[in-house]
Design an enzyme around this catalytic site. Structure first.
Site, short mmCIF file in Angstrom:
data_model
loop_
_atom_site.label_atom_id
_atom_site.label_comp_id
_atom_site.label_asym_id
_atom_site.label_seq_id
_atom_site.Cartn_x
_atom_site.Cartn_y
_atom_site.Cartn_z
N ASP A 1 0.83 -1.21 0.00
CA ASP A 1 0.00 0.00 0.00
C ASP A 1 0.86 1.26 0.00
O ASP A 1 1.97 1.27 0.55
CB ASP A 1 -0.91 -0.02 1.24
CG ASP A 1 -2.06 0.96 1.12
OD1 ASP A 1 -2.32 1.45 0.01
OD2 ASP A 1 -2.70 1.24 2.16
N GLY B 1 -0.07 5.57 -4.37
CA GLY B 1 -0.67 6.87 -4.70
C GLY B 1 -0.03 7.99 -3.89
O GLY B 1 0.31 9.05 -4.44
N ARG C 1 -0.64 9.19 -10.19
CA ARG C 1 -0.78 7.92 -9.46
C ARG C 1 -0.19 6.76 -10.26
O ARG C 1 0.37 5.83 -9.68
CB ARG C 1 -2.26 7.65 -9.13
CG ARG C 1 -2.83 8.61 -8.07
CD ARG C 1 -4.29 8.26 -7.76
NE ARG C 1 -4.42 6.93 -7.16
CZ ARG C 1 -4.28 6.68 -5.87
NH1 ARG C 1 -4.00 7.66 -5.02
NH2 ARG C 1 -4.42 5.45 -5.42
N HIS D 1 2.25 3.50 -9.24
CA HIS D 1 2.01 2.07 -9.51
C HIS D 1 3.16 1.45 -10.28
O HIS D 1 3.53 0.30 -10.06
CB HIS D 1 0.68 1.88 -10.25
CG HIS D 1 -0.52 2.27 -9.44
ND1 HIS D 1 -0.69 1.88 -8.12
CD2 HIS D 1 -1.60 3.04 -9.72
CE1 HIS D 1 -1.82 2.38 -7.66
NE2 HIS D 1 -2.39 3.09 -8.60
N SER E 1 -7.84 -5.36 -4.85
CA SER E 1 -8.96 -5.86 -4.03
C SER E 1 -10.28 -5.75 -4.79
O SER E 1 -10.37 -5.02 -5.78
CB SER E 1 -9.05 -5.04 -2.73
OG SER E 1 -9.55 -3.75 -3.00
N ASN F 1 -11.17 -2.29 -5.06
CA ASN F 1 -10.38 -1.45 -5.98
C ASN F 1 -11.07 -1.29 -7.35
O ASN F 1 -10.74 -0.37 -8.09
CB ASN F 1 -8.97 -2.02 -6.18
CG ASN F 1 -8.05 -1.86 -4.97
OD1 ASN F 1 -7.13 -2.64 -4.75
ND2 ASN F 1 -8.29 -0.83 -4.15
N TRP F 2 -12.06 -2.14 -7.64
CA TRP F 2 -12.83 -1.96 -8.88
C TRP F 2 -13.57 -0.62 -8.87
O TRP F 2 -13.97 -0.11 -9.91
CB TRP F 2 -13.85 -3.08 -9.08
CG TRP F 2 -13.26 -4.41 -9.44
CD1 TRP F 2 -13.30 -5.56 -8.71
CD2 TRP F 2 -12.56 -4.76 -10.65
NE1 TRP F 2 -12.66 -6.58 -9.37
CE2 TRP F 2 -12.20 -6.12 -10.57
CE3 TRP F 2 -12.18 -4.04 -11.80
CZ2 TRP F 2 -11.48 -6.78 -11.58
CZ3 TRP F 2 -11.48 -4.70 -12.80
CH2 TRP F 2 -11.14 -6.05 -12.68
N ARG G 1 1.92 -4.86 6.20
CA ARG G 1 1.28 -3.80 5.42
C ARG G 1 2.15 -2.56 5.45
O ARG G 1 2.61 -2.14 6.51
CB ARG G 1 -0.11 -3.46 5.97
CG ARG G 1 -0.81 -2.39 5.10
CD ARG G 1 -2.26 -2.17 5.45
NE ARG G 1 -2.87 -1.30 4.45
CZ ARG G 1 -4.14 -1.31 4.09
NH1 ARG G 1 -4.97 -2.16 4.65
NH2 ARG G 1 -4.61 -0.47 3.18
C1 IPE Z 1 -5.60 -2.57 -0.04
O1 IPE Z 1 -5.22 -1.26 -0.21
C2 IPE Z 1 -5.58 -3.30 -1.35
C3 IPE Z 1 -4.26 -3.47 -1.94
C4 IPE Z 1 -3.10 -3.12 -1.44
C5 IPE Z 1 -4.28 -4.13 -3.22
P1 IPE Z 1 -6.29 -0.08 -0.38
O2 IPE Z 1 -5.49 1.17 -0.53
O3 IPE Z 1 -7.23 -0.39 -1.48
O4 IPE Z 1 -7.07 -0.12 1.01
P2 IPE Z 1 -7.83 1.01 1.81
O5 IPE Z 1 -8.82 1.64 0.86
O6 IPE Z 1 -6.80 2.00 2.24
O7 IPE Z 1 -8.45 0.32 2.96
C1 IPE Z 2 -1.61 0.28 -3.38
O1 IPE Z 2 -1.41 1.65 -3.41
C2 IPE Z 2 -1.91 -0.29 -4.74
C3 IPE Z 2 -3.30 -0.74 -4.91
C4 IPE Z 2 -4.24 -0.68 -4.01
C5 IPE Z 2 -3.64 -1.30 -6.19
P1 IPE Z 2 -2.60 2.68 -3.40
O2 IPE Z 2 -3.00 2.98 -4.81
O3 IPE Z 2 -3.70 2.24 -2.51
O4 IPE Z 2 -1.88 3.95 -2.77
P2 IPE Z 2 -2.47 4.98 -1.72
O5 IPE Z 2 -3.02 4.20 -0.57
O6 IPE Z 2 -3.52 5.75 -2.45
O7 IPE Z 2 -1.31 5.82 -1.34
MG MG Z 3 -4.08 2.48 -0.54
#
Ligand code: IPE
Ligand code: IPE
Ligand code: MG
Length: 243
Positions: free
Chosen positions: A12, A15, A25, A29, A57, A60-61, A180
């Site tokens: 995580d 972004g 963003r 990635h 997840s 994430n969709w 995490r």
């Molecule tokens: C969890 O991260 C899913 C992945 C790392 C793939 P998210 O960024 O989606 O989770 P939340 O929204 O902070 O709980």
């Molecule tokens: C984890 O990073 C990657 C995925 C969930 C796919 P994020 O995209 O959630 O990054 P933050 O949490 O917005 O910083």
């Molecule tokens: Mg995240």
């Protein structure tokens, strides 16, 4: 050093890393994918047996379509480019999650990598993709209910072990350690059932800045944990400690 039999990572912070560096963003990635590649290789070389990476997840969709598209593209690119390396490192690739949601070209790539690495005997690498633990548990319940309706299973047959065997993680040990990054302290629908006795490590590093040294520090910390599984420490251990 005693390694976890199964390490699961919630990658995580891509972004936020991008934002901190004044980038889009997608850049976060892209950098995150590079870090995943490095960490996968390090884990395999350390001799880890099972590594699960939370890559996407079910929730994430709900992100903007453009971001979802970038994430799928990166996944496809990673697998196309890296499958040969996975074979070289003797890594067997698999996925968990709801495959029916995935675009067909991604499915094809996943299946190709899975097939190409099927006979590798080293580390097992599992990508949790379109994965949600509640959905996994719900579908296990539905499957069990169906078997009971068909009189192929009795309700008295259901134990924790039997239930686990209906989950997509059935062939793996439960994660000994869940890591995490990014400072968030939650599971976000990841391995809820399997995490019953997992150790947790929350790193403040954002995933794109997570290094091999950070990984080693996490594994060293895991070594110091005393896991009791609800029991008391064996008396001998107390005595050994006191002398
Ligand atoms: C969890 O991260 C899913 C992945 C790392 C793939 P998210 O960024 O989606 O989770 P939340 O929204 O902070 O709980
Ligand atoms: C984890 O990073 C990657 C995925 C969930 C796919 P994020 O995209 O959630 O990054 P933050 O949490 O917005 O910083
Ligand atoms: Mg995240």
């Amino acid at each position: 050093m005693q390694l976890p039999r199964h390490l699961a990572i919630i990658m995580d912070g891509n972004g936020r890393w991008a934002e901190q560096h004044g980038k889009s963003r997608s850049h976060g990635h892209i950098k995150g994918t590079r870090v995943a590649k490095k960490i996968i290789q390090k884990c395999a070389r350390l001799g880890l047996q099972n590594l699960t990476l939370y890559a996407f997840s079910t929730e994430n969709w709900l992100r903007p379509k453009s971001e979802v598209t970038i994430l799928m593209k990166l996944l496809k690119k990673y697998l196309k480019k890296e499958t040969a390396n996975l074979i070289k490192e003797n890594i067997r690739f698999e996925t968990i999650g709801d495959r029916s949601q995935l675009p067909s070209d991604i499915l094809e790539t996943l299946e190709a990598s899975q097939k190409a690495t099927a006979s590798c005997t080293g580390m097992r690498l599992v990508f949790a993709l379109s994965y949600g633990s509640r959905q996994e548990i719900t579908s296990a319940v539905r499957h069990i209910a169906q078997l009971i309706e068909n009189r192929e299973l009795k309700s008295s047959d259901i134990s924790a072990e039997v239930f686990s065997s209906f989950l997509q993680t059935r062939t793996m040990p439960d994660p000994d350690l869940i890591l995490r990054t990014s400072g968030e302290k939650r599971l976000s629908n990841f391995l809820l059932w399997q995490a019953a006795y997992s150790e947790f490590y929350f790193s403040n590093k954002l995933w794109p800045e997570f290094s091999e040294e950070d990984l080693l520090a996490v594994l060293q910390d895991f070594n110091l944990r005393e896991r009791r599984f609800g029991q008391v420490r064996p008396v001998e251990t107390h005595e050994q400690l006191n002398h």
